[in-house]
Design a protein around this motif. Structure first.
Motif, PDB file in Angstrom:
ATOM      1  N   ASP A 144       0.810  -1.211   0.000  1.00 42.00           N
ATOM      2  CA  ASP A 144       0.000   0.000   0.000  1.00 42.00           C
ATOM      3  C   ASP A 144       0.847   1.265   0.000  1.00 42.00           C
ATOM      4  O   ASP A 144       0.351   2.343  -0.329  1.00 42.00           O
ATOM      5  CB  ASP A 144      -0.928   0.018   1.225  1.00 42.00           C
ATOM      6  CG  ASP A 144      -1.970  -1.093   1.170  1.00 42.00           C
ATOM      7  OD1 ASP A 144      -2.392  -1.453   0.050  1.00 42.00           O
ATOM      8  OD2 ASP A 144      -2.348  -1.601   2.235  1.00 42.00           O
ATOM      9  N   VAL A 145       2.108   1.138   0.388  1.00 45.08           N
ATOM     10  CA  VAL A 145       3.029   2.278   0.418  1.00 45.08           C
ATOM     11  C   VAL A 145       4.339   1.858  -0.249  1.00 45.08           C
ATOM     12  O   VAL A 145       4.888   0.800   0.069  1.00 45.08           O
ATOM     13  CB  VAL A 145       3.310   2.753   1.863  1.00 45.08           C
ATOM     14  CG1 VAL A 145       4.317   3.900   1.859  1.00 45.08           C
ATOM     15  CG2 VAL A 145       2.018   3.173   2.548  1.00 45.08           C
ATOM     16  N   LEU A 146       4.816   2.701  -1.164  1.00 50.12           N
ATOM     17  CA  LEU A 146       6.101   2.467  -1.819  1.00 50.12           C
ATOM     18  C   LEU A 146       7.045   3.607  -1.460  1.00 50.12           C
ATOM     19  O   LEU A 146       6.685   4.785  -1.588  1.00 50.12           O
ATOM     20  CB  LEU A 146       5.934   2.403  -3.342  1.00 50.12           C
ATOM     21  CG  LEU A 146       4.992   1.332  -3.889  1.00 50.12           C
ATOM     22  CD1 LEU A 146       4.953   1.406  -5.414  1.00 50.12           C
ATOM     23  CD2 LEU A 146       5.421  -0.056  -3.441  1.00 50.12           C
ATOM     24  N   ARG A 147       8.242   3.273  -1.002  1.00 50.85           N
ATOM     25  CA  ARG A 147       9.239   4.284  -0.641  1.00 50.85           C
ATOM     26  C   ARG A 147      10.225   4.404  -1.806  1.00 50.85           C
ATOM     27  O   ARG A 147      10.914   3.443  -2.148  1.00 50.85           O
ATOM     28  CB  ARG A 147       9.955   3.889   0.644  1.00 50.85           C
ATOM     29  CG  ARG A 147       9.005   3.694   1.816  1.00 50.85           C
ATOM     30  CD  ARG A 147       9.707   3.187   3.057  1.00 50.85           C
ATOM     31  NE  ARG A 147      10.521   4.230   3.698  1.00 50.85           N
ATOM     32  CZ  ARG A 147      11.833   4.138   3.884  1.00 50.85           C
ATOM     33  NH1 ARG A 147      12.504   3.069   3.458  1.00 50.85           N
ATOM     34  NH2 ARG A 147      12.484   5.112   4.491  1.00 50.85           N
ATOM     35  N   VAL A 148      10.273   5.591  -2.425  1.00 47.23           N
ATOM     36  CA  VAL A 148      11.034   5.768  -3.656  1.00 47.23           C
ATOM     37  C   VAL A 148      11.917   7.005  -3.548  1.00 47.23           C
ATOM     38  O   VAL A 148      11.488   8.051  -3.033  1.00 47.23           O
ATOM     39  CB  VAL A 148      10.090   5.887  -4.877  1.00 47.23           C
ATOM     40  CG1 VAL A 148      10.908   5.953  -6.167  1.00 47.23           C
ATOM     41  CG2 VAL A 148       9.119   4.708  -4.928  1.00 47.23           C
ATOM     42  N   VAL A 149      13.119   6.898  -4.065  1.00 48.31           N
ATOM     43  CA  VAL A 149      14.118   7.972  -4.002  1.00 48.31           C
ATOM     44  C   VAL A 149      13.631   9.218  -4.749  1.00 48.31           C
ATOM     45  O   VAL A 149      13.152   9.132  -5.890  1.00 48.31           O
ATOM     46  CB  VAL A 149      15.453   7.477  -4.589  1.00 48.31           C
ATOM     47  CG1 VAL A 149      16.425   8.638  -4.787  1.00 48.31           C
ATOM     48  CG2 VAL A 149      16.066   6.413  -3.686  1.00 48.31           C
ATOM     49  N   SER A 150      13.782  10.370  -4.115  1.00 45.18           N
ATOM     50  CA  SER A 150      13.320  11.624  -4.716  1.00 45.18           C
ATOM     51  C   SER A 150      14.429  12.648  -4.921  1.00 45.18           C
ATOM     52  O   SER A 150      14.140  13.797  -5.292  1.00 45.18           O
ATOM     53  CB  SER A 150      12.223  12.238  -3.850  1.00 45.18           C
ATOM     54  OG  SER A 150      12.723  12.575  -2.564  1.00 45.18           O
ATOM     55  N   ASP A 151      15.688  12.266  -4.686  1.00 44.51           N
ATOM     56  CA  ASP A 151      16.784  13.212  -4.885  1.00 44.51           C
ATOM     57  C   ASP A 151      17.719  12.786  -6.027  1.00 44.51           C
ATOM     58  O   ASP A 151      18.872  13.200  -6.078  1.00 44.51           O
ATOM     59  CB  ASP A 151      17.565  13.444  -3.594  1.00 44.51           C
ATOM     60  CG  ASP A 151      18.147  12.167  -3.001  1.00 44.51           C
ATOM     61  OD1 ASP A 151      17.901  11.071  -3.561  1.00 44.51           O
ATOM     62  OD2 ASP A 151      18.850  12.257  -1.973  1.00 44.51           O
ATOM     63  N   GLN A 152      17.216  11.968  -6.927  1.00 44.04           N
ATOM     64  CA  GLN A 152      17.894  11.667  -8.181  1.00 44.04           C
ATOM     65  C   GLN A 152      16.955  12.057  -9.318  1.00 44.04           C
ATOM     66  O   GLN A 152      15.794  11.673  -9.322  1.00 44.04           O
ATOM     67  CB  GLN A 152      18.244  10.183  -8.291  1.00 44.04           C
ATOM     68  CG  GLN A 152      19.254   9.683  -7.277  1.00 44.04           C
ATOM     69  CD  GLN A 152      19.456   8.178  -7.349  1.00 44.04           C
ATOM     70  OE1 GLN A 152      19.201   7.538  -8.373  1.00 44.04           O
ATOM     71  NE2 GLN A 152      19.899   7.601  -6.244  1.00 44.04           N
ATOM     72  N   VAL A 154       3.001   6.832  -2.648  1.00 45.25           N
ATOM     73  CA  VAL A 154       4.444   6.887  -2.896  1.00 45.25           C
ATOM     74  C   VAL A 154       5.065   7.836  -1.876  1.00 45.25           C
ATOM     75  O   VAL A 154       4.735   9.025  -1.834  1.00 45.25           O
ATOM     76  CB  VAL A 154       4.762   7.356  -4.322  1.00 45.25           C
ATOM     77  CG1 VAL A 154       6.275   7.533  -4.498  1.00 45.25           C
ATOM     78  CG2 VAL A 154       4.226   6.364  -5.344  1.00 45.25           C
ATOM     79  N   GLU A 155       5.943   7.307  -1.058  1.00 42.24           N
ATOM     80  CA  GLU A 155       6.626   8.080  -0.023  1.00 42.24           C
ATOM     81  C   GLU A 155       8.033   8.412  -0.491  1.00 42.24           C
ATOM     82  O   GLU A 155       8.811   7.519  -0.841  1.00 42.24           O
ATOM     83  CB  GLU A 155       6.673   7.269   1.263  1.00 42.24           C
ATOM     84  CG  GLU A 155       7.394   7.937   2.413  1.00 42.24           C
ATOM     85  CD  GLU A 155       7.458   7.041   3.644  1.00 42.24           C
ATOM     86  OE1 GLU A 155       8.559   6.913   4.228  1.00 42.24           O
ATOM     87  OE2 GLU A 155       6.423   6.456   4.001  1.00 42.24           O
ATOM     88  N   SER A 156       8.376   9.688  -0.504  1.00 41.15           N
ATOM     89  CA  SER A 156       9.696  10.119  -0.963  1.00 41.15           C
ATOM     90  C   SER A 156      10.751   9.836   0.099  1.00 41.15           C
ATOM     91  O   SER A 156      10.548  10.113   1.286  1.00 41.15           O
ATOM     92  CB  SER A 156       9.690  11.616  -1.280  1.00 41.15           C
ATOM     93  OG  SER A 156       8.856  11.894  -2.378  1.00 41.15           O
ATOM     94  N   ILE A 157      11.883   9.292  -0.355  1.00 38.81           N
ATOM     95  CA  ILE A 157      13.027   9.063   0.518  1.00 38.81           C
ATOM     96  C   ILE A 157      14.268   9.604  -0.168  1.00 38.81           C
ATOM     97  O   ILE A 157      14.241   9.971  -1.345  1.00 38.81           O
ATOM     98  CB  ILE A 157      13.206   7.560   0.857  1.00 38.81           C
ATOM     99  CG1 ILE A 157      13.471   6.757  -0.428  1.00 38.81           C
ATOM    100  CG2 ILE A 157      12.000   7.019   1.602  1.00 38.81           C
ATOM    101  CD1 ILE A 157      13.832   5.295  -0.173  1.00 38.81           C
ATOM    102  N   THR A 158      15.376   9.651   0.559  1.00 35.73           N
ATOM    103  CA  THR A 158      16.639  10.110  -0.005  1.00 35.73           C
ATOM    104  C   THR A 158      17.487   8.937  -0.449  1.00 35.73           C
ATOM    105  O   THR A 158      17.236   7.783  -0.079  1.00 35.73           O
ATOM    106  CB  THR A 158      17.428  10.936   1.018  1.00 35.73           C
ATOM    107  OG1 THR A 158      17.860  10.061   2.079  1.00 35.73           O
ATOM    108  CG2 THR A 158      16.573  12.054   1.598  1.00 35.73           C
ATOM    109  N   THR A 159      18.492   9.250  -1.235  1.00 33.23           N
ATOM    110  CA  THR A 159      19.435   8.223  -1.655  1.00 33.23           C
ATOM    111  C   THR A 159      20.078   7.556  -0.446  1.00 33.23           C
ATOM    112  O   THR A 159      20.309   6.348  -0.440  1.00 33.23           O
ATOM    113  CB  THR A 159      20.520   8.845  -2.560  1.00 33.23           C
ATOM    114  OG1 THR A 159      19.889   9.373  -3.740  1.00 33.23           O
ATOM    115  CG2 THR A 159      21.564   7.830  -2.956  1.00 33.23           C
ATOM    116  N   ALA A 160      20.356   8.342   0.587  1.00 29.51           N
ATOM    117  CA  ALA A 160      20.968   7.788   1.802  1.00 29.51           C
ATOM    118  C   ALA A 160      20.053   6.784   2.492  1.00 29.51           C
ATOM    119  O   ALA A 160      20.525   5.866   3.176  1.00 29.51           O
ATOM    120  CB  ALA A 160      21.315   8.919   2.768  1.00 29.51           C
TER     121      ALA A 160
END
Length: 296
Positions: free
Chosen positions: A171-179, A244-250
């Motif tokens: 139900d939730v996807l964590r996807v990189v938002s700083d690339q 879609v939950e934004s995460i960082t590359t780190a």
């Protein structure tokens, strides 16, 4: 126009086969086991038998993270294999269009990368693809290098297909938002490659049609934005709502570093070859329709 493309099971080869009739072209796809870029045996006889007007070098080692632990193989395929194909093309007297990547850049530039910018790859994969570029350009002034971005299509494994699968499980996807880069339909890329092939065949003496070109959609996206658009389509068309939950590359460590900015400046391609890719938000839905109709 007769085109030989390497990597017969890949997204670009399959897309070229599908789009070729629109350009009144014939595409012959070759690949393993008859053509293995990790094998050093000459391939000129194999390519000669297909009688190409243009060769598209699309086969590659593309597993970015695994390349960090398999650098010799990555360089053998992406560097040595590209050199082998370029030498064969030169022997046959036909132009080679070699597919490269936005990952030849380090991602530090604030704006889109131009063809004049100096590559500085930060991964084994990027370094191996740069070695291939250099080999292709050194083999003949008649060759072309095409740098592309984040490829998706109805074929093979790709980000869009993965997001659709995961959206059916979570139900939730964590996807990189700083690339940031260019989500690119392989079908659109195929149209661009066929346009370029036609141009070099009809104007063989035009040097400005050769060299390095960038091919990408006009507007960039982050991975999270790309995933968000896929999930928005899924909600509208299938009634499946996923956040879609934004995460960082780190937050999502990988073996290989990715460039933070791999946006490509595409003005040269438009000016010299008269080709512009459609916006990625326009090209995405037809691909999703096809992906959603097959088991993922």
């Amino acid at each position: 126009m007769r085109i030989v493309v390497t990597g017969k099971k890949g997204q670009l080869a399959q897309s070229l086969l599908e789009r070729a009739p629109l350009f009144e072209a014939t595409v012959v796809a070759v690949g393993r086991p008859e053509l293995d870029l990790a094998d050093t045996r000459p391939v000129v006889d194999l390519l000669a038998a297909a009688a190409p007007d243009v060769i598209v070098s699309a086969a590659a080692y593309t597993v970015v993270d695994r390349a960090e632990s398999e650098p010799a193989l990555a360089h053998a395929v992406n560097g040595g294999g590209a050199r082998m194909l370029a030498e064969a093309a030169a022997a046959l007297g036909v132009p080679l269009i070699h597919i490269s990547t936005d990952y030849v850049f380090d991602g530090s530039k604030p704006g889109p990368w131009t063809e004049e910018d100096t590559p500085a790859p930060v991964s084994v994969y990027g370094a191996s693809k740069l070695a291939g570029e250099q080999a292709v350009l050194a083999a003949s002034s008649g060759n072309i290098v095409v740098r592309i971005g984040w490829v998706y299509s109805p074929f093979g494994s790709n980000f869009a297909k993965t997001i659709l699968r995961l959206a059916g499980e979570r139900d939730v996807l964590r996807v990189v938002s700083d690339q940031t880069g260019g989500p690119s339909s392989a079908l659109d890329i195929a149209d661009g490659l066929l346009t370029m092939a036609r141009n070099v065949c009809t104007a063989p003496d035009r040097a400005d049609l050769r060299g390095v070109f960038h091919m990408a959609p006009p507007e960039p996206a982050t991975w999270a934005e790309f995933a968000g658009e896929i999930c928005a389509w899924l909600a509208a068309k299938r009634g499946r709502h996923v956040t879609v939950e934004s995460i960082t590359t780190a937050d999502y460590p990988t073996a290989a570093r990715r460039p933070a900015n791999s946006c490509l400046d595409v003005r040269r391609l438009a000016l010299r070859h008269g080709f512009r890719m459609a916006p990625w938000r326009t090209s995405l839905p037809p691909v999703l329709e096809r992906l959603a109709s097959i088991p993922i």
